[in-house]
Design a protein around this motif. Sequence first.
Motif, PDB file in Angstrom:
ATOM      1  N   ARG A  11     -43.500  -0.826 -23.682  1.00 57.16           N
ATOM      2  CA  ARG A  11     -42.678  -2.029 -23.862  1.00 57.16           C
ATOM      3  C   ARG A  11     -43.582  -3.244 -24.024  1.00 57.16           C
ATOM      4  NH1 ARG A  11     -39.476  -3.666 -19.416  1.00 57.16           N
ATOM      5  NH2 ARG A  11     -40.601  -2.286 -17.999  1.00 57.16           N
ATOM      6  N   ALA A  22     -32.909  -3.046 -24.498  1.00 54.42           N
ATOM      7  CA  ALA A  22     -33.360  -1.668 -24.325  1.00 54.42           C
ATOM      8  C   ALA A  22     -32.193  -0.767 -23.964  1.00 54.42           C
ATOM      9  CB  ALA A  22     -34.436  -1.605 -23.239  1.00 54.42           C
ATOM     10  N   GLN A  27     -32.014   3.161 -23.937  1.00 58.19           N
ATOM     11  CA  GLN A  27     -33.293   3.333 -23.263  1.00 58.19           C
ATOM     12  C   GLN A  27     -33.232   2.704 -21.873  1.00 58.19           C
ATOM     13  OE1 GLN A  27     -35.903   1.427 -26.140  1.00 58.19           O
ATOM     14  NE2 GLN A  27     -36.577   3.419 -26.915  1.00 58.19           N
ATOM     15  N   ALA A  43     -40.357   2.363 -21.890  1.00 59.62           N
ATOM     16  CA  ALA A  43     -38.920   2.604 -22.059  1.00 59.62           C
ATOM     17  C   ALA A  43     -38.714   4.104 -22.173  1.00 59.62           C
ATOM     18  CB  ALA A  43     -38.399   1.900 -23.311  1.00 59.62           C
ATOM     19  N   PRO A  45     -35.936   7.548 -22.638  1.00 63.83           N
ATOM     20  CA  PRO A  45     -34.636   7.928 -23.210  1.00 63.83           C
ATOM     21  C   PRO A  45     -33.575   8.032 -22.118  1.00 63.83           C
ATOM     22  CG  PRO A  45     -36.126   9.809 -23.163  1.00 63.83           C
ATOM     23  CD  PRO A  45     -36.938   8.610 -22.798  1.00 63.83           C
ATOM     24  N   GLU A  46     -32.452   7.355 -22.323  1.00 71.58           N
ATOM     25  CA  GLU A  46     -31.448   7.218 -21.265  1.00 71.58           C
ATOM     26  C   GLU A  46     -30.867   8.550 -20.804  1.00 71.58           C
ATOM     27  OE1 GLU A  46     -27.550   4.455 -20.436  1.00 71.58           O
ATOM     28  OE2 GLU A  46     -27.823   5.273 -22.433  1.00 71.58           O
TER      29      GLU A  46
END
Length: 201
Positions: A11, A22, A27, A43, A45-46
């Motif tokens: 980031r 984000a 993210q 960041a 991956p969610e």
Amino acid sequence: MADIKLAAQLRTEFGKGAARRARRANQIPAVIYGHGAEPLHIALPERETTRAARAANALLTLDINGEEHLALVKDIQRDPVLQIIEHIDLLTVRRGEKVTVDIPVILIGEVAPGAVSNQEANVVSVEAEATHLPAHLEVSIEGRVAGQHLHASDLELPKGVSLLTDAETLIVNISEPSVQDLGEESEGAEAAPAAEAPAAE
């Protein structure tokens, strides 16, 4: 505990506005610190990160621009209403390195009839290799009767795991139902027939 591999991005933007952007991009903002190195702001991956973070002390292998970083989830900040993850703090570790973590304690089985179990400690502190952390520790209360107690020293630890919590720490107290509990049960039993009685004409 098997480590989970995630692709991360460095980031360059910070602050609440950057964090919101984000999250809109699916993210999760995070920071990696430890071993005296400068913190890395990344960041993640969610979806994959949220799934991985369900496990206590999740171990992550992060691919950052082709370089692997091994890290433990140390702190998760969630939205107080939506409970979505807003930020994660990660501790960098090395394979073979021993770390200190808190491990959840789970009760297994049922106490004897006429007894109740009260869990006094939900976690214990242990030292173990970062790549061999137990997801949880189990303690059996099967058939235990009122008056029995289980302490930290009664926990069965996997090989290579050392207990740091005081061995005399009370984990589970087996007791008789309290007067209040018995009173609530009695009131419930009396209330049921009264509710079924026909209304007076």
